[in-house]
Design an enzyme around this catalytic site. Structure first.
Site, PDB file in Angstrom:
ATOM      1  N   MET A  20      23.346-118.567  -6.573  1.00 22.28           N
ATOM      2  CA  MET A  20      22.200-118.752  -5.669  1.00 22.28           C
ATOM      3  C   MET A  20      22.711-119.400  -4.391  1.00 22.28           C
ATOM      4  SD  MET A  20      19.247-120.142  -8.290  1.00 22.28           S
ATOM      5  CE  MET A  20      20.349-121.267  -9.166  1.00 22.28           C
ATOM      6  N   CYS A 103      20.730-109.170  -4.314  1.00 25.70           N
ATOM      7  CA  CYS A 103      20.000-110.095  -3.437  1.00 25.70           C
ATOM      8  C   CYS A 103      18.962-109.342  -2.615  1.00 25.70           C
ATOM      9  CB  CYS A 103      20.965-110.804  -2.492  1.00 25.70           C
ATOM     10  SG  CYS A 103      20.109-111.954  -1.397  1.00 25.70           S
ATOM     11  N   LYS A 142      26.159-107.348  -9.946  1.00 27.07           N
ATOM     12  CA  LYS A 142      24.770-107.795 -10.118  1.00 27.07           C
ATOM     13  C   LYS A 142      23.874-106.817  -9.380  1.00 27.07           C
ATOM     14  CE  LYS A 142      21.382-111.128 -10.426  1.00 27.07           C
ATOM     15  NZ  LYS A 142      20.981-112.063  -9.398  1.00 27.07           N
ATOM     16  N   HIS A 172      18.728-107.872 -12.778  1.00 26.01           N
ATOM     17  CA  HIS A 172      17.490-108.626 -12.561  1.00 26.01           C
ATOM     18  C   HIS A 172      16.318-107.676 -12.785  1.00 26.01           C
ATOM     19  CE1 HIS A 172      15.268-111.976 -10.359  1.00 26.01           C
ATOM     20  NE2 HIS A 172      14.357-111.049 -10.570  1.00 26.01           N
ATOM     21  N   GLY A 227      18.788-118.625 -13.247  1.00 18.55           N
ATOM     22  CA  GLY A 227      18.885-119.005 -11.845  1.00 18.55           C
ATOM     23  C   GLY A 227      17.959-120.151 -11.511  1.00 18.55           C
TER      24      GLY A 227
END
EC number: 1.3.1.-
Length: 336
Positions: A20, A103, A142, A172, A227
């Site tokens: 993060m 992101c 990711k 995610h 996270g």
């Protein structure tokens, strides 16, 4: 939860601190590792090496002293720049390179990086092959479930990743368009886990030991990325690990332990960043730690005006002394 392998590294559990920006700096990574995380990942480092001379970037490049295996996340939209950034980070001590295609931040996506890359599967393929070829360490990835709900191509990207030699994949359970709103879904992660043979880690809304158990059962994932739930609560790794292993909940940490962890964290932030920057960065962490305690809002408003490391630590001690006093009626048991 059984041990998980990433390339030559065996993690003692599959609980990973998600990278993060502005949060998972070295002091926080070391703390989460000590409190039970199986792996901690650095803040996102830009692949544009011309920007590495800023103080912020230089501090993000400090891998020495990090818990091993040292995983460093890189972000960008140009395959050759990412390959060079991966090589440079390995020279600086990175033992795993993680590529960010998850992101959703505008300033990242506007540069065709982060989850914006999911729109262009050819570019994804080019990037993954270039980075894997550039370094001799494991490369992980990711992603999100897709660009938006009409374009959930996470499954396709996962297969591209496996074919490119990616050693593990974190997903995610939201699309780029979802940002961090709504609730994460785990069906897509379950489908990805079924479709590939590399380790898959589930991410999104895992904020309690019970939720961790539910997500592992729902997805079949090999591990979990935690996270935002670790902000101000780094002991969540210890709590989840204990629950998964025993089926029993650990009692919440006593106030005296929360105070000790917070003061250690402050000292590490001040030492790492120096007084001025350390004091500024400490403010958000203190807000997170104290968020659920009575009187936290008023204290935070006061704390955010404080300058100086000693003043910050003294005020935190006073805050806890007041909490002890209200609990015991006389302030006994106050930490030194």
């Amino acid at each position: 939860m059984s041990a998980v392998r990433i390339g030559p590294y065996t993690l003692h559990n599959g609980l990973i601190l998600a990278p993060m920006a502005g949060v998972t700096d070295q002091p926080f990574r070391q703390l989460c590792k000590r409190l039970g995380a199986g792996l901690v990942v650095s803040e996102m480092v830009t692949s544009d090496m011309s920007l590495w001379n800023t103080r912020k970037s230089r501090l993000r490049m400090v891998h020495e002293g990090d818990p091993e295996p040292r995983s460093v996340q890189i972000a960008g939209g140009d395959a050759q720049m990412l390959a060079e950034a991966a090589r440079a980070n390995v020279e600086l001590g990175a033992q795993i390179i993680d590529i960010n295609m998850g992101c959703p931040a505008k300033k990242v996506c506007n540069k065709a990086a982060g989850s914006a890359l999911l729109k262009d599967e050819d570019l994804v393929t080019e990037i993954l092959h270039a980075v894997v070829a550039a370094v001799d360490v494991p490369v992980t990835l990711k992603i999100r479930t897709g660009w938006d709900r009409a374009n959930k191509n996470g499954l396709t990207v996962a297969k591209i990743a496996e074919q490119a030699g990616i050693t593990a994949l974190a997903v995610h359970g939201r699309t780029r368009a979802d940002l961090y709103t709504g609730v994460a879904e785990y069906d897509t992660i379950a489908a990805i886990k079924q479709a590939v043979s590399i380790p898959v880690f589930a991410n999104g809304d895992i904020d309690s030991p019970e939720k961790a158990r539910y997500v592992l059962d729902a997805t079949g994932a090999d591990g979990l990325l935690i996270g935002r739930a670790a902000q101000g609560r780094p002991w969540i790794f210890r709590e989840i690990e204990h629950f998964l292993r025993t089926g029993e909940k650990l009692p919440a940490p006593e106030l005296i332990e929360v105070e000790r962890i917070l003061l250690e964290h402050l000292a590490a932030l001040h030492a790492f960043y120096g007084d001025v920057m350390g004091v500024r960065i400490a403010r958000k962490h203190v807000g997170w730690y104290l968020a659920t305690l009575p009187g936290a809002r008023e204290f935070r408003a006061h704390f955010n005006r404080l300058d100086g490391t000693e003043t910050q630590c003294a005020n935190v001690r006073e805050f806890f002394a007041e909490r002890y006093k209200s609990l015991t009626g006389d302030g006994e048991g106050v930490a030194a």
